[in-house]
Design a protein around this motif. Structure first.
Motif, PDB file in Angstrom:
ATOM      1  N   PRO A 126       0.819  -1.210   0.000  1.00 23.93           N
ATOM      2  CA  PRO A 126       0.000   0.000   0.000  1.00 23.93           C
ATOM      3  C   PRO A 126       0.856   1.265   0.000  1.00 23.93           C
ATOM      4  CG  PRO A 126       0.063  -0.961   2.191  1.00 23.93           C
ATOM      5  CD  PRO A 126       0.753  -1.939   1.276  1.00 23.93           C
ATOM      6  N   GLU A 127       0.260   2.356  -0.462  1.00 28.51           N
ATOM      7  CA  GLU A 127       0.895   3.665  -0.386  1.00 28.51           C
ATOM      8  C   GLU A 127       0.788   4.187   1.049  1.00 28.51           C
ATOM      9  OE1 GLU A 127       2.522   4.754  -2.792  1.00 28.51           O
ATOM     10  OE2 GLU A 127       1.656   4.059  -4.683  1.00 28.51           O
ATOM     11  N   ILE A 171      -4.164   1.323  -2.679  1.00 29.44           N
ATOM     12  CA  ILE A 171      -3.454   0.216  -3.318  1.00 29.44           C
ATOM     13  C   ILE A 171      -3.170   0.578  -4.773  1.00 29.44           C
ATOM     14  CG2 ILE A 171      -3.427  -2.263  -3.715  1.00 29.44           C
ATOM     15  CD1 ILE A 171      -3.830  -1.403  -0.779  1.00 29.44           C
ATOM     16  N   PRO A 172      -1.899   0.684  -5.179  1.00 27.76           N
ATOM     17  CA  PRO A 172      -1.596   1.031  -6.571  1.00 27.76           C
ATOM     18  C   PRO A 172      -2.001  -0.089  -7.527  1.00 27.76           C
ATOM     19  CG  PRO A 172       0.420   0.459  -5.395  1.00 27.76           C
ATOM     20  CD  PRO A 172      -0.679   0.496  -4.373  1.00 27.76           C
ATOM     21  N   GLU A 173      -2.729   0.279  -8.594  1.00 22.46           N
ATOM     22  CA  GLU A 173      -3.183  -0.714  -9.563  1.00 22.46           C
ATOM     23  C   GLU A 173      -2.091  -1.135 -10.531  1.00 22.46           C
ATOM     24  OE1 GLU A 173      -6.920   0.264 -11.473  1.00 22.46           O
ATOM     25  OE2 GLU A 173      -7.224   1.849 -10.000  1.00 22.46           O
ATOM     26  N   ASP A 174      -1.085  -0.253 -10.742  1.00 19.63           N
ATOM     27  CA  ASP A 174      -0.070  -0.511 -11.763  1.00 19.63           C
ATOM     28  C   ASP A 174       1.217  -1.084 -11.176  1.00 19.63           C
ATOM     29  OD1 ASP A 174       0.563   1.772 -10.384  1.00 19.63           O
ATOM     30  OD2 ASP A 174       1.107   2.960 -12.147  1.00 19.63           O
ATOM     31  N   ALA A 204       8.490  -4.795  12.872  1.00 21.60           N
ATOM     32  CA  ALA A 204       7.043  -4.953  12.662  1.00 21.60           C
ATOM     33  C   ALA A 204       6.626  -6.345  13.093  1.00 21.60           C
ATOM     34  CB  ALA A 204       6.687  -4.729  11.189  1.00 21.60           C
ATOM     35  N   SER A 205       5.367  -6.468  13.539  1.00 25.17           N
ATOM     36  CA  SER A 205       4.870  -7.769  13.996  1.00 25.17           C
ATOM     37  C   SER A 205       3.916  -8.410  13.005  1.00 25.17           C
ATOM     38  CB  SER A 205       4.161  -7.610  15.342  1.00 25.17           C
ATOM     39  OG  SER A 205       3.056  -6.721  15.224  1.00 25.17           O
ATOM     40  N   ASN A 206       3.558  -7.685  11.926  1.00 29.35           N
ATOM     41  CA  ASN A 206       2.660  -8.229  10.924  1.00 29.35           C
ATOM     42  C   ASN A 206       3.049  -7.657   9.568  1.00 29.35           C
ATOM     43  OD1 ASN A 206       0.404  -9.628   9.792  1.00 29.35           O
ATOM     44  ND2 ASN A 206      -0.749  -9.289  11.687  1.00 29.35           N
ATOM     45  N   TYR A 207       2.524  -8.269   8.502  1.00 26.92           N
ATOM     46  CA  TYR A 207       2.839  -7.844   7.143  1.00 26.92           C
ATOM     47  C   TYR A 207       1.563  -7.360   6.484  1.00 26.92           C
ATOM     48  CZ  TYR A 207       5.161  -7.845   2.580  1.00 26.92           C
ATOM     49  OH  TYR A 207       5.711  -7.469   1.375  1.00 26.92           O
ATOM     50  N   ARG A 208       1.549  -6.088   6.097  1.00 33.52           N
ATOM     51  CA  ARG A 208       0.359  -5.468   5.516  1.00 33.52           C
ATOM     52  C   ARG A 208       0.468  -5.498   3.993  1.00 33.52           C
ATOM     53  NH1 ARG A 208      -1.453   0.204   7.976  1.00 33.52           N
ATOM     54  NH2 ARG A 208      -1.909  -1.169   9.728  1.00 33.52           N
ATOM     55  N   LEU A 256       5.115   1.179   6.772  1.00 35.97           N
ATOM     56  CA  LEU A 256       5.633  -0.083   6.242  1.00 35.97           C
ATOM     57  C   LEU A 256       7.036  -0.402   6.735  1.00 35.97           C
ATOM     58  CD1 LEU A 256       4.349   0.020   2.539  1.00 35.97           C
ATOM     59  CD2 LEU A 256       3.331  -1.105   4.533  1.00 35.97           C
ATOM     60  N   ARG A 257       7.438   0.170   7.850  1.00 35.03           N
ATOM     61  CA  ARG A 257       8.743  -0.212   8.394  1.00 35.03           C
ATOM     62  C   ARG A 257       8.742  -1.716   8.682  1.00 35.03           C
ATOM     63  NH1 ARG A 257       9.188   3.530  13.520  1.00 35.03           N
ATOM     64  NH2 ARG A 257       8.131   4.946  12.085  1.00 35.03           N
TER      65      ARG A 257
END
Length: 214
Positions: free
Chosen positions: A32-33, A38-41, A54-58, A198-199
């Motif tokens: 994601p930005e 969410i970028p389509e390209d 980080a404890s999760n992945y987005r 997004l770290r």
């Protein structure tokens, strides 16, 4: 394209082959930005998670509904249409984890909710890991181990007429480890400023700043 954000404790990778085109189809994934759009390209085929940061992945998914509405004609020139008749409602997601080394993470069914208009594309934003998966990967990487993880997801739901709908199976490879990344003496991580921070994702690290003097 309309963004849809689904609250789930877990999302992506390559699409598996199916005999028939599913009514709901995951096309590709992207990070994601900053504003969580969410970028389509752009597309991402695999990811890495640094559990030091980080404890999760987005992850964002581009999804389309293959249902096409049909007009219903009544009388001479009359027309009746139901705008919601082709909507697909997602109600749950099956998720499984294959890891090397094997951590024995159990398959899970996660309850969630989202709606997709017939014949339209949209986007979803998910966390990839369930609570059990987070705890298992956290414990496994504390000693410096790197865990290769293959995540498989399948969305399930129904139409407005209550007919069952399933999406294509979707897999995403994720490498999980710990870098031990930190700031220099006298510095600390800067507080996140983006809605989607997004770290720890794919080598992204936070900026460091001087610790304020009391």
């Amino acid at each position: 394209m309309k963004p849809i954000y689904l609250a789930a404790l877990l999302a992506f990778g390559s699409v598996s082959c199916v005999d028939d085109v599913p009514q709901l189809q995951v096309l590709h994934a992207a990070l994601p930005e900053d504003d969580c759009s969410i970028p389509e390209d752009e597309a991402i085929l695999r990811g890495s998670l640094d559990m030091t940061l980080a404890s999760n992945y987005r992850l964002g998914l581009i999804v389309t509904s293959n249902r096409i509405g049909t007009e219903i004609l009544v009388g001479e020139g009359g027309q009746v249409s139901s705008p919601g008749s082709q909507v697909v409602f997602i109600t749950s997601m099956d998720v499984s984890y294959q890891t090397e080394p094997d951590l024995g993470i159990e398959d899970a069914n996660v309850r969630l909710f989202g709606g997709f208009e017939g014949g339209e594309g949209s986007s979803m934003l998910l966390n990839l890991l369930t609570r059990e998966a987070q705890e298992a990967l956290d414990a496994a990487t504390l000693g410096g181990a790197i865990v290769d993880t293959l995540i498989t997801i399948k969305f399930k739901g129904h139409t407005a007429a209550n007919n069952k709908v399933e999406a294509n199976e979707f897999t995403f490879p994720l490498t999980v480890g710990r870098s031990g990344y930190g700031c220099s003496a006298g510095q600390q991580f800067a507080a996140p400023t983006a809605n989607c921070d997004l770290r720890g994702h794919n080598g992204i690290v936070p900026e460091c700043e001087d610790i304020p003097v009391p």
